[in-house]
Design an enzyme around this catalytic site. Structure first.
Site, mmCIF file in Angstrom:
data_model
loop_
_atom_site.group_PDB
_atom_site.id
_atom_site.type_symbol
_atom_site.label_atom_id
_atom_site.label_comp_id
_atom_site.label_asym_id
_atom_site.label_seq_id
_atom_site.Cartn_x
_atom_site.Cartn_y
_atom_site.Cartn_z
ATOM 1 N N PHE A 1 64.933 -16.378 19.855
ATOM 2 C CA PHE A 1 64.112 -17.449 20.396
ATOM 3 C C PHE A 1 64.902 -18.742 20.200
ATOM 4 O O PHE A 1 65.633 -18.870 19.223
ATOM 5 C CB PHE A 1 62.741 -17.512 19.707
ATOM 6 C CG PHE A 1 61.853 -18.542 20.335
ATOM 7 C CD1 PHE A 1 61.308 -18.323 21.590
ATOM 8 C CD2 PHE A 1 61.604 -19.761 19.712
ATOM 9 C CE1 PHE A 1 60.528 -19.298 22.206
ATOM 10 C CE2 PHE A 1 60.825 -20.729 20.319
ATOM 11 C CZ PHE A 1 60.289 -20.500 21.578
ATOM 12 N N THR A 2 64.748 -19.677 21.131
ATOM 13 C CA THR A 2 65.616 -20.879 21.132
ATOM 14 C C THR A 2 65.680 -21.564 19.767
ATOM 15 O O THR A 2 66.770 -21.793 19.235
ATOM 16 C CB THR A 2 65.123 -21.899 22.176
ATOM 17 O OG1 THR A 2 63.717 -22.085 22.018
ATOM 18 C CG2 THR A 2 65.422 -21.429 23.589
ATOM 19 N N PHE B 1 68.086 -28.462 26.708
ATOM 20 C CA PHE B 1 67.058 -28.485 27.762
ATOM 21 C C PHE B 1 65.973 -29.518 27.494
ATOM 22 O O PHE B 1 65.333 -30.014 28.411
ATOM 23 C CB PHE B 1 66.425 -27.098 27.930
ATOM 24 C CG PHE B 1 65.865 -26.505 26.661
ATOM 25 C CD1 PHE B 1 66.686 -25.816 25.787
ATOM 26 C CD2 PHE B 1 64.533 -26.648 26.338
ATOM 27 C CE1 PHE B 1 66.183 -25.282 24.612
ATOM 28 C CE2 PHE B 1 64.006 -26.112 25.168
ATOM 29 C CZ PHE B 1 64.844 -25.430 24.294
HETATM 30 C C1 LIG Z 1 56.731 -21.189 20.201
HETATM 31 C C2 LIG Z 1 57.473 -20.207 19.440
HETATM 32 C C3 LIG Z 1 58.143 -20.576 18.275
HETATM 33 C C4 LIG Z 1 58.192 -22.010 17.783
HETATM 34 O O1 LIG Z 1 56.923 -22.500 17.475
HETATM 35 P P1 LIG Z 1 56.562 -24.070 17.559
HETATM 36 O O2 LIG Z 1 55.211 -24.159 16.938
HETATM 37 O O3 LIG Z 1 56.574 -24.472 18.999
HETATM 38 O O4 LIG Z 1 57.599 -24.804 16.772
HETATM 39 C C5 LIG Z 1 58.797 -19.574 17.585
HETATM 40 N N1 LIG Z 1 58.812 -18.307 18.032
HETATM 41 C C6 LIG Z 1 58.171 -17.920 19.136
HETATM 42 C C7 LIG Z 1 58.197 -16.487 19.570
HETATM 43 C C8 LIG Z 1 57.481 -18.856 19.886
HETATM 44 O O5 LIG Z 1 56.869 -18.456 21.015
#
Ligand SMILES: *Cc1c(COP(=O)(O)O)cnc(C)c1O
Length: 482
Positions: free
Chosen positions: A132-133, A455
């Protein structure tokens, strides 16, 4: 399971809630939308919601809250330490996720930061089903890398594999043998694998990963941000679990992981995040970092009101009428789009419908960001804001070479219980028009490119004046319609 059958035979999702607080939306004319995206450097993160009709950027923090959540927020116990609000949330985590020890943090990426800082060392490799990013950014910041071990065919756009988020067990074993257990801080399984289209893993697969983790003595960490929907799809798609309640499936899943972390912005329809475990030794490594980076152990950077909403929301995650809503609306959006010939990721996943931008705009090369361009084009013709999930969301290596994404996706998030069926039909309609006019869409290039998570803050420009051509064609086809 929560589908209601219609006498007419029509297959549409039915809202199992009523709307009592509403927010007015603006559908501004396409000329205004052109100015807005131009002023925002063709990056839709820069748009104001004043100029957006349907905000399908993300489900993060955008799910509708329930009456019970809102009323709980009124009794929040403001205290720096020892807040009863935190105790209520903690009880919810014990009941629903089955983990006794809980560390609060302000959102999902904060949990990733604490976990990466606690366990990941330079040179380490973190095997995961997919990255995940924000998780990847934290791992790279520690001088380590991830290894993506999805099952074969997981990134095929159109598929009938119900569990494209599964990890390939042979690849996992081979990776461990190659890298060595000393170099692997943990294995990470992400529920409803976000970046490949919100695709779930099966319980069978999670059990198999657990066996490998046990065999080699490696920790298993679960990203549970999208756990509820993954559990729902296990119930719908894995026959061994059909008879079990969502609550039982959830607890079984978290029980297989040593450490579970989540973004409460998604999991509990509120804000915040958390890390939980039954292992005191793991808790003890991470706990000192919470007051340093997040806040004291009983608030972790969140307001107590948010914590009360989490405390209620965590129980609502076990309610099928809550969790099924987004999934069923996504299925409707995907199925209707496919009927119009639009290339979509199938089977439908969770958190949003995913348009295959590479198939939609085969004439745009990957280094001109087809998914980013499609996001701009869809915003122009509809006022709908989606999120680019492709090469624009990727990064450059140390030599400045761009890592091309495995998939070029435009994600249209469907937050829980926020949009109505006619709004979803509008999205399909405009997407269909755009597909018929897809040759008008051109590429994008960076005019400012940040080094990390580019991004979010990057600035772009179109490679030609194609956005104006879309405006002109829209006016020709739709007259003075909004
Ligand atoms: C959104 C997300 C995150 C990060 O969460 P935030 O509350 O936006 O910082 C981590 N892992 C996954 C799979 C997510 O969908």
């Amino acid at each position: 399971m929560q589908q209601v059958k219609f006498f007419s035979g029509e297959q549409i999702p039915l809202e199992l809630h009523k709307v009592r607080i509403v927010q007015k939306l603006n559908l501004v004319p396409i000329e205004r939308r052109y100015d807005a995206i131009n002023d925002g450097f063709f990056n839709d993160y820069m748009l104001s919601t004043n100029d957006i009709y349907l905000d399908m950027l993300t489900d993060s923090g955008c799910n509708a809250m329930s009456d019970n959540q809102l009323s709980a927020m009124m009794r929040a116990d403001d205290a720096y330490a020892g807040s009863q609000s935190f105790e209520r949330f903690h009880h919810g985590v014990i009941d629903v996720l089955g983990k006794k020890l809980l560390l609060p943090c302000h959102q999902g990426r904060a949990a990733e930061h604490i976990i990466a800082k606690s366990f990941v060392k330079p040179g380490n490799v973190v095997p995961c089903n997919y990255h995940f990013t924000t998780f990847l950014a934290h791992v790279q910041e520690q001088g380590a890398t991830v290894r993506e071990l999805l099952c074969d065919g997981a990134t095929d756009i159109s598929s009938d594999n119900p569990f494209k988020g599964n990890m390939d067990i042979d690849k996992l074993k081979a990776c461990i043998e190659e890298v060595g257990t000393d170099n692997i801080p943990f294995i990470r399984m992400e529920a409803s694998t976000n970046l490949i289209g919100g695709q779930p893993f099966s319980m069978r697969n999670l059990m198999d990963v657990r066996k490998v983790a046990d065999h080699y003595g490696i920790l298993l960490v679960m990203d549970a941000s999208l756990l509820g929907e993954n559990a729902y799809l296990i119930k719908m798609r894995e026959k061994e679990w059909k008879q079990n309640s969502l609550a039982e499936i959830l607890k079984m899943m978290t029980g297989l992981a040593d450490l579970v972390y989540f973004s409460a912005r998604k999991l509990t329809s509120s804000r915040g995040g958390g890390i939980c475990t039954n292992r005191q030794d793991l808790y003890d490594v991470m706990a000192p970092l919470i007051p340093e980076y997040e806040g004291f152990l009983t608030y972790g950077g969140m307001s107590v009101r948010e914590i009360e909403a989490m405390a209620v929301g965590i129980y609502e995650t076990t309610d099928e009428t809550v969790i099924s809503q987004s999934v069923e609306f996504i299925k409707y959006l995907v199925d209707s789009s496919v009927k119009c010939g639009i290339p979509m990721v199938t089977p439908p996943g969770v958190l949003g419908a995913h348009v295959d931008a590479a198939g939609f705009c085969p004439h745009i090369p990957q280094n001109e960001y087809p998914a980013g361009a499609l996001a701009v084009a869809l915003y122009l013709c509809s006022g709908v804001r989606g999120m680019e999930r492709g090469t624009l969301s990727s990064f450059r290596d140390e030599n400045g070479v761009e890592k091309m994404a495995d998939m070029e996706l435009l994600r249209l998030a469907v937050p829980r219980r926020v949009f109505t069926l006619s709004q979803i039909k509008y999205v399909v309609d405009r997407l269909h028009w755009l597909y018929e006019n897809r040759e008008l869409i051109g590429g994008l290039r960076f005019t400012y490119e940040p080094k990390v998570l580019r991004f979010f803050l990057g600035k772009l420009e179109p490679t030609s004046d194609w956005p104006r051509k879309i405006v002109a064609k829209f006016r020709k086809d739709f007259g003075d319609s909004l």
